[in-house]
Motif scaffolding. Structure first.
Motif, mmCIF file in Angstrom:
data_model
loop_
_atom_site.group_PDB
_atom_site.id
_atom_site.type_symbol
_atom_site.label_atom_id
_atom_site.label_comp_id
_atom_site.label_asym_id
_atom_site.label_seq_id
_atom_site.Cartn_x
_atom_site.Cartn_y
_atom_site.Cartn_z
ATOM 1 N N ALA A 41 -21.254 -35.362 10.825
ATOM 2 C CA ALA A 41 -21.738 -35.570 12.195
ATOM 3 C C ALA A 41 -21.269 -34.441 13.107
ATOM 4 O O ALA A 41 -20.222 -33.823 12.892
ATOM 5 C CB ALA A 41 -21.247 -36.909 12.728
ATOM 6 N N GLY A 42 -22.050 -34.170 14.152
ATOM 7 C CA GLY A 42 -21.697 -33.147 15.123
ATOM 8 C C GLY A 42 -20.755 -33.668 16.190
ATOM 9 O O GLY A 42 -20.755 -34.861 16.525
ATOM 10 N N GLY A 43 -19.933 -32.782 16.735
ATOM 11 C CA GLY A 43 -19.092 -33.136 17.874
ATOM 12 C C GLY A 43 -19.881 -33.082 19.169
ATOM 13 O O GLY A 43 -20.895 -32.389 19.271
ATOM 14 N N SER A 44 -19.454 -33.851 20.163
ATOM 15 C CA SER A 44 -20.137 -33.812 21.461
ATOM 16 C C SER A 44 -19.626 -32.636 22.290
ATOM 17 O O SER A 44 -18.520 -32.124 22.079
ATOM 18 C CB SER A 44 -19.944 -35.119 22.229
ATOM 19 N N GLY A 45 -20.462 -32.202 23.238
ATOM 20 C CA GLY A 45 -20.076 -31.106 24.112
ATOM 21 C C GLY A 45 -19.033 -31.530 25.133
ATOM 22 O O GLY A 45 -18.847 -32.713 25.414
ATOM 23 N N GLY A 46 -18.365 -30.547 25.689
ATOM 24 C CA GLY A 46 -17.431 -30.813 26.773
ATOM 25 C C GLY A 46 -18.150 -30.888 28.104
ATOM 26 O O GLY A 46 -19.302 -30.482 28.249
ATOM 27 N N SER A 47 -17.456 -31.419 29.126
ATOM 28 C CA SER A 47 -18.014 -31.556 30.469
ATOM 29 C C SER A 47 -17.021 -30.961 31.461
ATOM 30 O O SER A 47 -15.812 -31.181 31.358
ATOM 31 C CB SER A 47 -18.244 -33.036 30.787
ATOM 32 N N ASP A 48 -17.533 -30.190 32.426
ATOM 33 C CA ASP A 48 -16.666 -29.580 33.415
ATOM 34 C C ASP A 48 -17.311 -29.696 34.796
ATOM 35 O O ASP A 48 -18.520 -29.516 34.937
ATOM 36 C CB ASP A 48 -16.399 -28.115 33.084
ATOM 37 N N ALA A 49 -16.487 -29.986 35.794
ATOM 38 C CA ALA A 49 -17.020 -30.221 37.132
ATOM 39 C C ALA A 49 -16.400 -29.293 38.164
ATOM 40 O O ALA A 49 -16.343 -29.627 39.343
ATOM 41 C CB ALA A 49 -16.783 -31.679 37.535
ATOM 42 N N SER A 50 -15.946 -28.116 37.758
ATOM 43 C CA SER A 50 -15.287 -27.244 38.726
ATOM 44 C C SER A 50 -15.550 -25.767 38.428
ATOM 45 O O SER A 50 -14.672 -24.930 38.585
ATOM 46 C CB SER A 50 -13.782 -27.511 38.719
ATOM 47 N N ILE A 51 -16.734 -25.449 37.992
ATOM 48 C CA ILE A 51 -17.140 -24.074 37.667
ATOM 49 C C ILE A 51 -16.211 -23.455 36.631
ATOM 50 O O ILE A 51 -15.992 -22.260 36.616
ATOM 51 C CB ILE A 51 -17.207 -23.157 38.905
ATOM 52 N N GLY A 52 -15.651 -24.275 35.752
ATOM 53 C CA GLY A 52 -14.769 -23.757 34.718
ATOM 54 C C GLY A 52 -15.536 -23.393 33.459
ATOM 55 O O GLY A 52 -16.764 -23.469 33.402
ATOM 56 N N ASN A 53 -14.795 -22.960 32.448
ATOM 57 C CA ASN A 53 -15.392 -22.658 31.158
ATOM 58 C C ASN A 53 -15.445 -23.924 30.308
ATOM 59 O O ASN A 53 -14.508 -24.728 30.320
ATOM 60 C CB ASN A 53 -14.574 -21.584 30.445
ATOM 61 N N VAL A 54 -16.525 -24.082 29.553
ATOM 62 C CA VAL A 54 -16.698 -25.302 28.762
ATOM 63 C C VAL A 54 -17.552 -24.977 27.546
ATOM 64 O O VAL A 54 -18.433 -24.116 27.608
ATOM 65 C CB VAL A 54 -17.341 -26.416 29.630
ATOM 66 N N THR A 55 -17.271 -25.636 26.426
ATOM 67 C CA THR A 55 -17.966 -25.321 25.183
ATOM 68 C C THR A 55 -18.704 -26.541 24.633
ATOM 69 O O THR A 55 -18.386 -27.688 24.958
ATOM 70 C CB THR A 55 -16.976 -24.821 24.113
ATOM 71 N N GLY A 56 -19.680 -26.261 23.778
ATOM 72 C CA GLY A 56 -20.391 -27.324 23.074
ATOM 73 C C GLY A 56 -19.590 -27.809 21.882
ATOM 74 O O GLY A 56 -18.490 -27.325 21.587
ATOM 75 N N GLY A 57 -20.140 -28.792 21.164
ATOM 76 C CA GLY A 57 -19.489 -29.327 19.976
ATOM 77 C C GLY A 57 -19.851 -28.551 18.724
ATOM 78 O O GLY A 57 -20.888 -27.880 18.652
ATOM 79 N N GLY A 58 -18.996 -28.632 17.708
ATOM 80 C CA GLY A 58 -19.258 -27.978 16.438
ATOM 81 C C GLY A 58 -20.237 -28.770 15.588
ATOM 82 O O GLY A 58 -20.330 -30.001 15.700
ATOM 83 N N GLY A 59 -20.988 -28.077 14.739
ATOM 84 C CA GLY A 59 -21.914 -28.735 13.829
ATOM 85 C C GLY A 59 -21.187 -29.327 12.634
ATOM 86 O O GLY A 59 -20.093 -28.898 12.254
ATOM 87 N N GLY A 60 -21.788 -30.339 12.024
ATOM 88 C CA GLY A 60 -21.190 -30.978 10.861
ATOM 89 C C GLY A 60 -21.262 -30.102 9.621
ATOM 90 O O GLY A 60 -22.116 -29.220 9.499
ATOM 91 N N GLY A 61 -20.338 -30.319 8.689
ATOM 92 C CA GLY A 61 -20.360 -29.617 7.418
ATOM 93 C C GLY A 61 -21.488 -30.120 6.525
ATOM 94 O O GLY A 61 -22.121 -31.148 6.806
ATOM 95 N N TYR A 62 -21.736 -29.394 5.435
ATOM 96 C CA TYR A 62 -22.837 -29.726 4.514
ATOM 97 C C TYR A 62 -22.388 -29.534 3.074
ATOM 98 O O TYR A 62 -21.850 -28.478 2.715
ATOM 99 C CB TYR A 62 -24.042 -28.832 4.800
ATOM 100 N N SER A 63 -22.591 -30.568 2.255
ATOM 101 C CA SER A 63 -22.245 -30.497 0.841
ATOM 102 C C SER A 63 -23.396 -31.066 0.024
ATOM 103 O O SER A 63 -23.977 -32.103 0.396
ATOM 104 C CB SER A 63 -20.963 -31.301 0.565
ATOM 105 N N ARG A 64 -23.734 -30.413 -1.075
ATOM 106 C CA ARG A 64 -24.774 -30.953 -1.962
ATOM 107 C C ARG A 64 -24.358 -30.776 -3.411
ATOM 108 O O ARG A 64 -23.633 -29.838 -3.776
ATOM 109 C CB ARG A 64 -26.126 -30.305 -1.721
ATOM 110 N N LYS A 65 -24.862 -31.690 -4.259
ATOM 111 C CA LYS A 65 -24.498 -31.646 -5.667
ATOM 112 C C LYS A 65 -25.603 -32.252 -6.505
ATOM 113 O O LYS A 65 -26.201 -33.276 -6.130
ATOM 114 C CB LYS A 65 -23.186 -32.404 -5.911
ATOM 115 N N SER A 66 -25.885 -31.628 -7.649
ATOM 116 C CA SER A 66 -26.814 -32.187 -8.632
ATOM 117 C C SER A 66 -26.045 -33.187 -9.491
ATOM 118 O O SER A 66 -24.971 -32.865 -10.034
ATOM 119 C CB SER A 66 -27.398 -31.077 -9.508
#
Length: 284
Positions: A41-66
């Protein structure tokens, strides 16, 4: 956030494709061979209310197997939940881990990291292990310096490490781009072709109302299947603003404003839920 069923259509070469969207004990309906895809699952983004710096969430990992499947074997399937949206001046929430195990095979696709407020650091995507292929999810955008630096969420990577969300240098700039990361398996439709995963979408678009636009409903900022949500910036107070949600496994976009009185009207983008997909390649 995007629903997995939005991306399913019949295609050539399909045997049986079984999406598992919630944690369960799963018994294969047929003996045969299959490819199991696990998406954190992906992480949620951050929220900022004072013209600060803010980042989005990271994407989930991926694994596959036969694997070889038997109707006499039970699998324990755990599907991670996307990071919940936040508001005000708050860090996001990490995405949950997705795992699939039958006692001999054990796949893990971990959730993406939470978006950060008052930070320019890129947020890591989820790791993965146990598969024939294990890819780390895309990071959110990040990097040093800049006034009102924001970022979109990271994407799930099927062919390699997931694409990162874009990062802008200044929220008060109509040319500033903070889109979500795009999937690396974009195609017109989802289909099972010998167990390959396709059908990924584009990252959500950045929304900027520095031109004093109307309330942002967030819809255009949502990421497609496996893609990250876009960031959002709102210039004035008392106007609602929503970061774009991640698609399945995608990180949510950040949200920001230059008016502290607007913090009650903000909501960051949610992380996309995880998913397990079983694709039969032979039966019997």
């Amino acid at each position: 956030m995007s629903n997995f069923t939005d991306f399913i259509s019949s295609g050539g070469g399909t045997l049986y494709t079984i999406p598992i969207t919630a944690s369960t004990t799963w018994t294969p309906p047929y003996d045969g061979t299959a490819v199991i895809h696990c998406i954190g699952a992906g992480g949620s983004g951050g929220s900022d209310a004072s013209i600060g710096n803010v980042t989005g969430g990271g994407g989930g990992g991926y694994s596959r197997k036969s694997v070889t499947l038997s109707t006499g074997t039970n699998w324990t399937m755990v599907v991670g939940a996307g990071g919940a949206s936040v508001n005000g001046e708050t860090n996001g929430n990490a995405g949950g881990n997705t795992t699939a195990t039958d006692g001999s095979s054990s796949l893990a696709a971990n959730g993406g990291g939470p978006g950060l407020t008052n930070s320019t650091a890129a947020v890591a995507g989820g790791s993965a292990s146990g598969g024939d292929v294990n890819n780390t999810g895309g990071a959110s955008g990040g990097g040093g310096g800049g006034h009102t630096k924001m970022a979109g969420g990271g994407a799930v990577g099927v062919l390699g490490t997931g694409n990162a969300g874009e990062v802008g240098t200044n929220g008060n700039n109509t040319n500033n781009i903070q889109n979500g990361g795009h999937s690396d398996v974009q195609s017109p439709q989802f289909e099972n072709t010998n167990g390959e995963l396709r059908g990924g979408g584009k990252g959500g678009r950045f929304y900027n109302d520095f031109g004093y636009g109307s309330t942002n409903n967030g819809a255009n900022g949502n990421g497609g299947f496996l893609a990250g949500g876009g960031g959002t910036f709102v210039h004035l107070d008392t106007r609602a603003a929503f970061g774009g949600d991640g698609g399945i496994g995608g990180g949510g976009g950040s949200v920001n404003t230059n008016a502290s009185s607007n913090q009650g009207y903000l909501a960051s983008g949610e992380g996309g839920n995880g998913l397990i997909i079983v694709m039969y390649t032979s039966v019997g």
